[in-house]
Motif scaffolding. Structure first.
Motif, PDB file in Angstrom:
ATOM      1  N   ILE A  62       0.853  -1.201   0.000  1.00  0.00           N
ATOM      2  CA  ILE A  62       0.000   0.000   0.000  1.00  0.00           C
ATOM      3  C   ILE A  62       0.888   1.250   0.000  1.00  0.00           C
ATOM      4  CG2 ILE A  62      -1.685   1.335   1.345  1.00  0.00           C
ATOM      5  CD1 ILE A  62      -2.791  -1.437   2.329  1.00  0.00           C
ATOM      6  N   LEU A  63       1.896   1.269   0.879  1.00  0.00           N
ATOM      7  CA  LEU A  63       2.815   2.423   0.940  1.00  0.00           C
ATOM      8  C   LEU A  63       3.538   2.612  -0.394  1.00  0.00           C
ATOM      9  CD1 LEU A  63       4.323   1.872   4.501  1.00  0.00           C
ATOM     10  CD2 LEU A  63       2.939   3.821   3.777  1.00  0.00           C
ATOM     11  N   PHE A  64       3.933   1.484  -0.999  1.00  0.00           N
ATOM     12  CA  PHE A  64       4.604   1.528  -2.296  1.00  0.00           C
ATOM     13  C   PHE A  64       3.736   2.284  -3.321  1.00  0.00           C
ATOM     14  CE2 PHE A  64       4.445  -0.536  -6.489  1.00  0.00           C
ATOM     15  CZ  PHE A  64       5.719  -0.269  -6.961  1.00  0.00           C
ATOM     16  N   PHE A  65       2.435   1.951  -3.365  1.00  0.00           N
ATOM     17  CA  PHE A  65       1.556   2.618  -4.344  1.00  0.00           C
ATOM     18  C   PHE A  65       1.354   4.100  -4.015  1.00  0.00           C
ATOM     19  CE2 PHE A  65       0.395  -1.750  -5.633  1.00  0.00           C
ATOM     20  CZ  PHE A  65       0.529  -1.599  -7.007  1.00  0.00           C
ATOM     21  N   ILE A  66       1.342   4.423  -2.720  1.00  0.00           N
ATOM     22  CA  ILE A  66       1.217   5.842  -2.338  1.00  0.00           C
ATOM     23  C   ILE A  66       2.477   6.601  -2.780  1.00  0.00           C
ATOM     24  CG2 ILE A  66       1.014   7.469  -0.400  1.00  0.00           C
ATOM     25  CD1 ILE A  66      -0.616   5.265   1.071  1.00  0.00           C
ATOM     26  N   ALA A  67       3.654   6.014  -2.488  1.00  0.00           N
ATOM     27  CA  ALA A  67       4.924   6.660  -2.887  1.00  0.00           C
ATOM     28  C   ALA A  67       4.972   6.828  -4.404  1.00  0.00           C
ATOM     29  CB  ALA A  67       6.111   5.832  -2.403  1.00  0.00           C
TER      30      ALA A  67
ATOM     31  N   MET B 278      10.682   6.291   2.398  1.00  0.00           N
ATOM     32  CA  MET B 278      11.487   5.900   3.570  1.00  0.00           C
ATOM     33  C   MET B 278      10.704   4.949   4.480  1.00  0.00           C
ATOM     34  SD  MET B 278      14.406   7.136   3.197  1.00  0.00           S
ATOM     35  CE  MET B 278      15.116   6.676   4.770  1.00  0.00           C
ATOM     36  N   ILE B 279       9.407   5.251   4.664  1.00  0.00           N
ATOM     37  CA  ILE B 279       8.581   4.384   5.523  1.00  0.00           C
ATOM     38  C   ILE B 279       8.390   3.024   4.843  1.00  0.00           C
ATOM     39  CG2 ILE B 279       6.405   4.181   6.814  1.00  0.00           C
ATOM     40  CD1 ILE B 279       6.146   7.267   6.563  1.00  0.00           C
ATOM     41  N   THR B 280       8.266   3.043   3.509  1.00  0.00           N
ATOM     42  CA  THR B 280       8.152   1.781   2.767  1.00  0.00           C
ATOM     43  C   THR B 280       9.390   0.925   3.024  1.00  0.00           C
ATOM     44  OG1 THR B 280       6.993   3.015   1.038  1.00  0.00           O
ATOM     45  CG2 THR B 280       7.666   0.790   0.486  1.00  0.00           C
ATOM     46  N   ARG B 281      10.550   1.555   3.008  1.00  0.00           N
ATOM     47  CA  ARG B 281      11.819   0.828   3.249  1.00  0.00           C
ATOM     48  C   ARG B 281      11.862   0.231   4.643  1.00  0.00           C
ATOM     49  NH1 ARG B 281      15.182   5.413   0.336  1.00  0.00           N
ATOM     50  NH2 ARG B 281      15.487   4.478  -1.729  1.00  0.00           N
ATOM     51  N   LEU B 282      11.296   0.959   5.597  1.00  0.00           N
ATOM     52  CA  LEU B 282      11.236   0.429   6.965  1.00  0.00           C
ATOM     53  C   LEU B 282      10.412  -0.868   6.964  1.00  0.00           C
ATOM     54  CD1 LEU B 282      11.887   1.224   9.968  1.00  0.00           C
ATOM     55  CD2 LEU B 282       9.550   2.094  10.058  1.00  0.00           C
TER      56      LEU B 282
ATOM     57  N   ALA C 189       2.441   7.111  -6.512  1.00  0.00           N
ATOM     58  CA  ALA C 189       1.514   8.174  -6.927  1.00  0.00           C
ATOM     59  C   ALA C 189       2.114   9.548  -6.620  1.00  0.00           C
ATOM     60  CB  ALA C 189       0.171   7.994  -6.220  1.00  0.00           C
ATOM     61  N   LEU C 190       2.776   9.661  -5.463  1.00  0.00           N
ATOM     62  CA  LEU C 190       3.376  10.951  -5.098  1.00  0.00           C
ATOM     63  C   LEU C 190       4.518  11.315  -6.046  1.00  0.00           C
ATOM     64  CD1 LEU C 190       3.324  10.575  -1.200  1.00  0.00           C
ATOM     65  CD2 LEU C 190       1.993  12.210  -2.546  1.00  0.00           C
ATOM     66  N   TYR C 191       5.373  10.331  -6.363  1.00  0.00           N
ATOM     67  CA  TYR C 191       6.463  10.601  -7.326  1.00  0.00           C
ATOM     68  C   TYR C 191       5.884  11.043  -8.663  1.00  0.00           C
ATOM     69  CZ  TYR C 191      10.476   8.770  -4.643  1.00  0.00           C
ATOM     70  OH  TYR C 191      11.473   8.585  -3.716  1.00  0.00           O
ATOM     71  N   LYS C 192       4.870  10.310  -9.115  1.00  0.00           N
ATOM     72  CA  LYS C 192       4.273  10.620 -10.429  1.00  0.00           C
ATOM     73  C   LYS C 192       3.558  11.959 -10.418  1.00  0.00           C
ATOM     74  CE  LYS C 192       4.025   6.196 -12.682  1.00  0.00           C
ATOM     75  NZ  LYS C 192       3.248   5.184 -13.368  1.00  0.00           N
ATOM     76  N   GLY C 193       3.004  12.332  -9.248  1.00  0.00           N
ATOM     77  CA  GLY C 193       2.306  13.606  -9.125  1.00  0.00           C
ATOM     78  C   GLY C 193       3.247  14.778  -8.898  1.00  0.00           C
ATOM     79  N   GLY C 194       4.557  14.482  -8.844  1.00  0.00           N
ATOM     80  CA  GLY C 194       5.541  15.550  -8.692  1.00  0.00           C
ATOM     81  C   GLY C 194       5.743  16.033  -7.265  1.00  0.00           C
TER      82      GLY C 194
ATOM     83  N   ALA D  36       6.790  12.070  -1.451  1.00  0.00           N
ATOM     84  CA  ALA D  36       7.204  10.762  -1.954  1.00  0.00           C
ATOM     85  C   ALA D  36       8.418  10.247  -1.176  1.00  0.00           C
ATOM     86  CB  ALA D  36       7.538  10.857  -3.440  1.00  0.00           C
ATOM     87  N   LYS D  37       9.355  11.147  -0.900  1.00  0.00           N
ATOM     88  CA  LYS D  37      10.575  10.752  -0.203  1.00  0.00           C
ATOM     89  C   LYS D  37      10.261  10.193   1.192  1.00  0.00           C
ATOM     90  CE  LYS D  37      15.232  12.396   0.606  1.00  0.00           C
ATOM     91  NZ  LYS D  37      16.178  13.479   0.440  1.00  0.00           N
TER      92      LYS D  37
END
Ligand code: HEM
Length: 119
Positions: A16-21, A38-42, A23-28, A33-34
């Protein structure tokens, strides 16, 4: 079983976090996104910890197949990370998506169907 629940919870949240990150990267929204990245990596770490716990507990039942599950789990995490890094750099992700889907289906099959430990 307790650890299996923990393991499933960690990879569901990570995805879920991956898809949020993504979307944020794609949305600029680079800053947002960063943070989510980071939370996804955790959560990658938590997936590995809970997966390793299951591995050491159950691998005697079928060491080869459990070894493949472990490797497959690590490959999934690798693909998620590659997709996020490539999207961040504005590069193509097609191959990593295909591999992610293949490895993910393999993990669901191995985890839920083939390997003995159940929820
Ligand atoms: C995003 C990555 C991953 C996904 C989607 C995933 C998926 C799954 C699924 C669906 C199960 C079955 C749960 C059940 O039996 O009820 C499972 C179990 C398991 N996973 Fe993962 N996993 C991932 C990463 C990992 C990693 C990194 C490791 C090892 C370090 C690992 C080791 C295991 C082990 C040993 C089991 C128990 C298998 C069994 O006896 O059922 N997994 N995983």
């Amino acid at each position: 079983m307790y650890t299996t629940h923990a393991h499933i919870t960690t990879w569901v949240i990570a995805i879920i976090l991956f898809f949020i990150a993504l979307a944020l990267y794609k949305g600029g929204n680079a800053k947002g996104a960063k943070i989510v990245h980071m939370i996804t990596r955790l959560f990658y770490i938590l997936i590995i910890v809970t997966g390793a716990f299951l591995f050491f507990k159950f691998q005697k039942a079928n060491p080869a197949l459990y070894g493949i599950k472990l490797l497959d789990g690590l490959l999934i995490i690798g693909m998620l990370e590659m997709i996020l890094v490539k999207v961040k750099k504005g590069k193509g992700t097609g191959l990593f998506w295909i591999l992610f889907i293949i490895f993910f289906i393999a993990a669901l099959y191995l985890g839920f169907v083939k390997l003995p430990a159940t929820i």
